[in-house]
Write an enzyme that holds these catalytic residues in place. Structure first.
Site, short mmCIF file in Angstrom:
data_model
loop_
_atom_site.label_atom_id
_atom_site.label_comp_id
_atom_site.label_asym_id
_atom_site.label_seq_id
_atom_site.Cartn_x
_atom_site.Cartn_y
_atom_site.Cartn_z
CB ALA A 137 -0.45 -3.13 -0.70
N GLY A 138 -0.29 -4.25 -3.35
CA GLY A 138 -1.01 -4.12 -4.85
C GLY A 138 -1.54 -5.34 -5.37
CD GLU B 107 4.73 -12.71 -0.97
OE1 GLU B 107 5.38 -12.92 -0.26
OE2 GLU B 107 4.51 -11.98 -1.86
CB CYS C 95 7.45 4.90 1.74
SG CYS C 95 6.83 5.95 2.92
CG ASP D 199 7.06 -0.67 -4.33
OD1 ASP D 199 6.10 0.44 -4.67
OD2 ASP D 199 7.31 -1.08 -3.11
CB THR E 43 3.18 5.32 -1.75
OG1 THR E 43 2.11 5.67 -2.76
CG2 THR E 43 4.40 6.39 -1.94
CB ALA E 44 0.35 1.45 0.27
CB CYS F 6 4.46 10.64 0.55
SG CYS F 6 6.00 10.25 1.71
#
Length: 443
Positions: A40-41, A62, A188, A326, A335-336, A370
């Protein structure tokens, strides 16, 4: 003779076309910006930077061909969402203006501005953004690797085992259902208990709750890090007869015997002792750790995370290196939502550096969120700064209370925002919404 010539010509055309494709898709070895990680980041950053800097100025390293929307895994494990909703091909979510390098990073050399890939090739960069996430360490618990995915053992943290969660929960008729939280930093941190609440609800619906003991074991000293939400979750657990066991760290799983061994942490009279608990169902949150290619590099701090300034996200030693999410040393929940807020800061500061703009640096305040699912259509929406512990709630109502609106927002709205906006670099979190929905910072 004629047929032979036709085959030769076809083969010749094939060879030429293959050479063209090879040339057209070959990745260059040097980029203005290299982003390590397509989570996501990483995608939030690379999408914007590639649009701003031009085609193929940015690459994304990736290794996975599939991108997973991990915040949905709790809903998948609880039987509330389909697994198909939680993933898409990586090729569809990487910006078309960026170059996707479908390999794993093996080594980072910040002194020479290079990254060595798993196949030994090197990629050079002018600027580096590390967004590699954190590694699930199933091997960190004795017996877990040979037990998970069978023997009633599942984990919402892995795409390989998340579907087992609902499958195994449906098979429970009686006995102990155990849910664990490790001592290490994890992504998370609310997810280990969310599935316990969904399991409790499922057992109630099946009419077997009086035959199943729901037990939450956490290696930490409280159920949640922020007091406001810890108080709320303690009340939820108490009202549903969910046993909360603090300072209990899962250290061994005996899948064949269906037994879980916990080591008691802390400074109490039983510290250091072990407790063996039989189970019918076991949801494991594995310990997690930094990836070795980060931990063993010069950009890591003593704990193995990318050592960045907690405000600017710029590396403390290498000014052309940044980190997000993370894998970073930022002292806030992983977290996202945190990554979304961090992405705005990182992009602002990095683009100013690239352009030589002497504008003030943007500062990240530790914001994270969260969403604590407590049942179908019920959710406690925790929003806070991991730096100060102070709530940063977006809405005017008390978000520590279970609310159907919070559930709808998390289960239906945010997943759409994730695919349509966050991965495209246009979602930086709810700060703007907060100015309208909670202008006085109530609650």
């Amino acid at each position: 003779m004629f047929a032979a010539k036709s085959v030769t010509r076809a083969a010749s055309r094939h060879r030429c076309w293959t050479r063209f494709l090879s040339t057209a898709t070959a990745a260059p070895s040097s980029y203005k910006v290299v982003v390590v990680g397509g989570g996501a980041g990483g995608l939030a950053v690379s999408s914007t930077l590639s649009q701003k800097l031009g085609k193929n100025e940015v690459s994304v390293i990736e290794p996975s061909a599939t991108h997973y929307q991990q915040p949905l895994f709790t809903f998948v494990g609880g039987g509330l969402k389909s697994f198909d909703e939680a993933h898409r091909p990586t090729s569809e979510v990487v910006s078309p203006d960026a170059q996707w390098i479908n390999q794993a990073a093996a080594h980072i050399d910040p002194d020479n501005n290079t990254i060595t890939l798993a196949d030994g090739a090197k990629v050079s960069y002018e600027y580096l953004v590390v967004a590699a996430g954190i590694e699930l360490n199933f091997a960190g618990i004795k017996g877990l690797e040979s037990s998970i995915g069978k023997n009633g053992v599942a984990s919402n943290y892995s795409p390989h085992y998340v579907q087992n969660t609902y499958e195994f929960l449906q098979n429970v008729r009686e006995g102990n259902a155990l849910f664990t939280m490790p001592a290490t930093p994890i992504k998370c941190a609310g997810a280990p208990q969310k599935i316990a609440y969904l399991a409790d609800e499922l057992f109630c619906e099946k009419g077997i709750r009086d035959k199943v003991a729901v037990n939450y074991y956490t290696a930490l000293g409280k159920i949640f890090a922020i007091d406001k939400y810890a108080n709320a979750m303690n009340e939820v657990a108490r009202s549903r007869d969910i046993s909360v066991n603090l300072f209990h760290d899962l250290v061994e799983v005996d899948g064949a015997g269906k037994k879980a061994t916990f080591k008691i942490l802390g400074s109490g009279p039983q510290a250091g002792e072990t407790v063996v608990v039989p189970y019918e169902f076991l949801h494991v949150t594995p310990p997690m750790k930094p990836f070795d290619f980060i931990k063993n590099s010069a950009i890591a701090n003593g704990a193995g995370y990318v050592d960045v300034n907690q405000g600017t996200l710029q590396h403390t030693k290498y000014p052309n290196v940044y980190a997000i999410g993370d894998c970073s040393s930022l002292p806030t929940s992983k977290t996202a939502a945190a990554a979304a807020a961090q992405s705005s800061v990182l992009k602002h500061n990095l683009l100013n550096q690239i352009r030589g703009t002497a504008a003030p640096a943007a500062e990240y305040n530790g914001y994270t969120s969260c969403p604590l699912v407590t049942g179908k259509h019920k959710l406690v929406l925790a929003e806070f700064s991991g730096y100060t512990g102070a709530p940063h709630e977006t809405f005017f109502f008390n978000q520590a209370k279970e609310h159907a609106f919070s559930y709808w927002l998390t289960a239906d709205v945010l997943p759409a925002v994730y695919w349509s906006s966050m991965l495209k670099g246009t979602w930086d979190g709810p700060a703007t919404i907060r100015k309208v929905a909670n202008p006085t910072s109530a609650n």
